[in-house]
Design a protein around this motif. Structure first.
Motif, PDB file in Angstrom:
ATOM      1  N   HIS A  78      50.661  18.893 -42.389  1.00 14.90           N
ATOM      2  CA  HIS A  78      49.245  18.457 -41.372  1.00 14.90           C
ATOM      3  C   HIS A  78      49.425  17.014 -42.596  1.00 14.90           C
ATOM      4  N   VAL A  79      50.135  16.979 -43.690  1.00 15.37           N
ATOM      5  CA  VAL A  79      49.910  16.118 -44.394  1.00 15.37           C
ATOM      6  C   VAL A  79      50.268  13.944 -44.060  1.00 15.37           C
ATOM      7  N   ILE A  80      49.710  13.469 -44.224  1.00 13.98           N
ATOM      8  CA  ILE A  80      50.864  11.956 -45.153  1.00 13.98           C
ATOM      9  C   ILE A  80      50.469  11.487 -46.243  1.00 13.98           C
ATOM     10  N   LEU A  81      51.763  11.465 -46.474  1.00 12.53           N
ATOM     11  CA  LEU A  81      52.074  11.457 -48.075  1.00 12.53           C
ATOM     12  C   LEU A  81      52.073   9.251 -48.039  1.00 12.53           C
ATOM     13  N   PHE A  82      51.503   8.980 -49.196  1.00 15.53           N
ATOM     14  CA  PHE A  82      51.502   7.529 -49.412  1.00 15.53           C
ATOM     15  C   PHE A  82      52.299   7.736 -50.897  1.00 15.53           C
ATOM     16  N   ARG A  83      53.038   6.605 -50.660  1.00 18.34           N
ATOM     17  CA  ARG A  83      54.091   7.077 -52.105  1.00 18.34           C
ATOM     18  C   ARG A  83      54.507   5.478 -53.226  1.00 18.34           C
ATOM     19  N   ASP A  84      54.290   6.051 -54.542  1.00 19.57           N
ATOM     20  CA  ASP A  84      54.085   4.467 -55.014  1.00 19.57           C
ATOM     21  C   ASP A  84      54.983   4.962 -56.221  1.00 19.57           C
ATOM     22  N   GLU A  85      55.798   4.108 -56.277  1.00 18.07           N
ATOM     23  CA  GLU A  85      56.621   4.235 -57.275  1.00 18.07           C
ATOM     24  C   GLU A  85      56.660   4.932 -58.760  1.00 18.07           C
ATOM     25  N   THR A  86      55.448   3.643 -59.539  1.00 16.52           N
ATOM     26  CA  THR A  86      55.260   3.947 -60.691  1.00 16.52           C
ATOM     27  C   THR A  86      53.809   5.263 -60.674  1.00 16.52           C
ATOM     28  N   HIS A  87      52.980   5.421 -59.267  1.00 18.26           N
ATOM     29  CA  HIS A  87      51.188   6.659 -59.667  1.00 18.26           C
ATOM     30  C   HIS A  87      51.939   7.916 -59.165  1.00 18.26           C
ATOM     31  N   GLY A  88      53.345   8.374 -58.452  1.00 18.73           N
ATOM     32  CA  GLY A  88      53.042   9.048 -57.826  1.00 18.73           C
ATOM     33  C   GLY A  88      53.032   8.791 -56.174  1.00 18.73           C
ATOM     34  N   ILE A  89      52.942   9.999 -55.463  1.00 14.68           N
ATOM     35  CA  ILE A  89      52.558  10.466 -54.645  1.00 14.68           C
ATOM     36  C   ILE A  89      50.740  11.061 -54.096  1.00 14.68           C
ATOM     37  N   LYS A  90      49.969  10.315 -53.656  1.00 10.16           N
ATOM     38  CA  LYS A  90      49.135   9.978 -53.040  1.00 10.16           C
ATOM     39  C   LYS A  90      48.869  10.948 -51.351  1.00 10.16           C
ATOM     40  N   THR A  91      48.260  12.147 -51.249  1.00 11.43           N
ATOM     41  CA  THR A  91      47.798  12.470 -50.242  1.00 11.43           C
ATOM     42  C   THR A  91      46.947  12.417 -49.442  1.00 11.43           C
ATOM     43  N   ILE A  92      46.704  12.706 -48.066  1.00 11.90           N
ATOM     44  CA  ILE A  92      45.701  13.691 -47.004  1.00 11.90           C
ATOM     45  C   ILE A  92      46.204  14.364 -46.147  1.00 11.90           C
ATOM     46  N   ASN A  93      45.251  15.052 -45.347  1.00 17.50           N
ATOM     47  CA  ASN A  93      45.440  16.307 -44.246  1.00 17.50           C
ATOM     48  C   ASN A  93      44.614  15.679 -43.289  1.00 17.50           C
ATOM     49  N   VAL A  94      45.637  15.817 -41.957  1.00 13.73           N
ATOM     50  CA  VAL A  94      45.266  15.129 -40.795  1.00 13.73           C
ATOM     51  C   VAL A  94      45.579  16.545 -39.786  1.00 13.73           C
ATOM     52  N   PRO A  95      44.428  16.371 -38.788  1.00 13.58           N
ATOM     53  CA  PRO A  95      44.541  17.069 -37.726  1.00 13.58           C
ATOM     54  C   PRO A  95      46.262  16.815 -36.810  1.00 13.58           C
ATOM     55  N   ARG A  96      46.810  17.983 -36.525  1.00 13.02           N
ATOM     56  CA  ARG A  96      47.935  18.145 -35.879  1.00 13.02           C
ATOM     57  C   ARG A  96      47.370  16.469 -34.452  1.00 13.02           C
ATOM     58  N   ARG A  97      46.921  17.144 -34.061  1.00 12.39           N
ATOM     59  CA  ARG A  97      46.766  15.490 -32.794  1.00 12.39           C
ATOM     60  C   ARG A  97      46.594  14.506 -33.146  1.00 12.39           C
ATOM     61  N   ASN A  98      46.304  14.458 -34.208  1.00 15.14           N
ATOM     62  CA  ASN A  98      46.317  12.922 -34.774  1.00 15.14           C
ATOM     63  C   ASN A  98      48.177  11.539 -35.744  1.00 15.14           C
ATOM     64  N   LEU A  99      48.110  13.720 -36.143  1.00 14.56           N
ATOM     65  CA  LEU A  99      49.938  13.392 -36.430  1.00 14.56           C
ATOM     66  C   LEU A  99      51.061  12.107 -35.502  1.00 14.56           C
ATOM     67  N   GLU A 100      50.349  13.350 -34.201  1.00 17.80           N
ATOM     68  CA  GLU A 100      51.472  12.904 -33.387  1.00 17.80           C
ATOM     69  C   GLU A 100      50.751  10.667 -32.869  1.00 17.80           C
ATOM     70  N   GLN A 101      49.847  11.067 -32.797  1.00 18.62           N
ATOM     71  CA  GLN A 101      49.556   9.626 -32.528  1.00 18.62           C
ATOM     72  C   GLN A 101      49.825   8.551 -33.603  1.00 18.62           C
ATOM     73  N   ILE A 102      50.270   9.140 -34.845  1.00 16.78           N
ATOM     74  CA  ILE A 102      50.505   8.218 -35.696  1.00 16.78           C
ATOM     75  C   ILE A 102      52.571   8.201 -36.149  1.00 16.78           C
ATOM     76  N   LYS A 103      53.034   9.038 -35.507  1.00 17.75           N
ATOM     77  CA  LYS A 103      53.701   8.867 -35.519  1.00 17.75           C
ATOM     78  C   LYS A 103      54.741   7.883 -34.581  1.00 17.75           C
ATOM     79  N   THR A 104      53.575   8.454 -33.191  1.00 14.59           N
ATOM     80  CA  THR A 104      53.872   7.197 -32.409  1.00 14.59           C
ATOM     81  C   THR A 104      53.463   6.196 -32.118  1.00 14.59           C
ATOM     82  N   LEU A 105      52.601   5.533 -32.990  1.00 12.84           N
ATOM     83  CA  LEU A 105      52.451   4.056 -33.102  1.00 12.84           C
ATOM     84  C   LEU A 105      53.182   3.982 -33.996  1.00 12.84           C
TER      85      LEU A 105
END
Length: 120
Positions: A78-105
């Motif tokens: 239930h987590v989206i990861l944003f990665r930057d080579e220098t600063h590492g990984i930043k995350t945000i929790n997302v509801p499951r229904r939104n994750l499926e829509q994001i994957k589709t997009l």
């Protein structure tokens, strides 16, 4: 002796909303942008906020939170990861229904997540 000035970009003055990983809208036009190494609060007009949330780069994951689809590195559980080579990984929790829509997009735009093509 010659002195050369460095052209350092001031993130606080020259914030590009499209470089933010996600943003949250608060009360009275206050918007908090979260990026690779910053969290910046700015007061925006209603018109600016409307323009920002109508941008197709951003997807609404909750009442007041929008993620930048172009900055997503990976999706796990239930987590989206944003990665930057220098600063590492930043995350945000997302509801499951939104994750499926994001994957589709992301699949429909032929995006790559974590080095893997996301094609339907």
């Amino acid at each position: 002796m010659m002195h050369v000035g460095l052209n350092l970009k001031d993130v606080y003055e020259d914030l590009d909303p499209l470089s933010a990983y996600f943003f949250k809208i608060g009360a009275h036009g206050l918007v908090c942008f979260h990026g690779r190494n910053y969290s910046i609060k700015q007061r925006l007009t209603a018109e600016q906020t409307s323009k920002l949330i109508s941008n197709p780069v951003y997807y609404r994951i909750s009442t007041n939170c929008y993620v930048n689809l172009n900055q997503i590195y990976d999706i796990r559980d239930h987590v989206i990861l944003f990665r930057d080579e220098t600063h590492g990984i930043k995350t945000i929790n997302v509801p499951r229904r939104n994750l499926e829509q994001i994957k589709t997009l992301l699949r429909s735009s032929n995006r790559r997540i974590n080095g893997v093509d996301q094609v339907v």
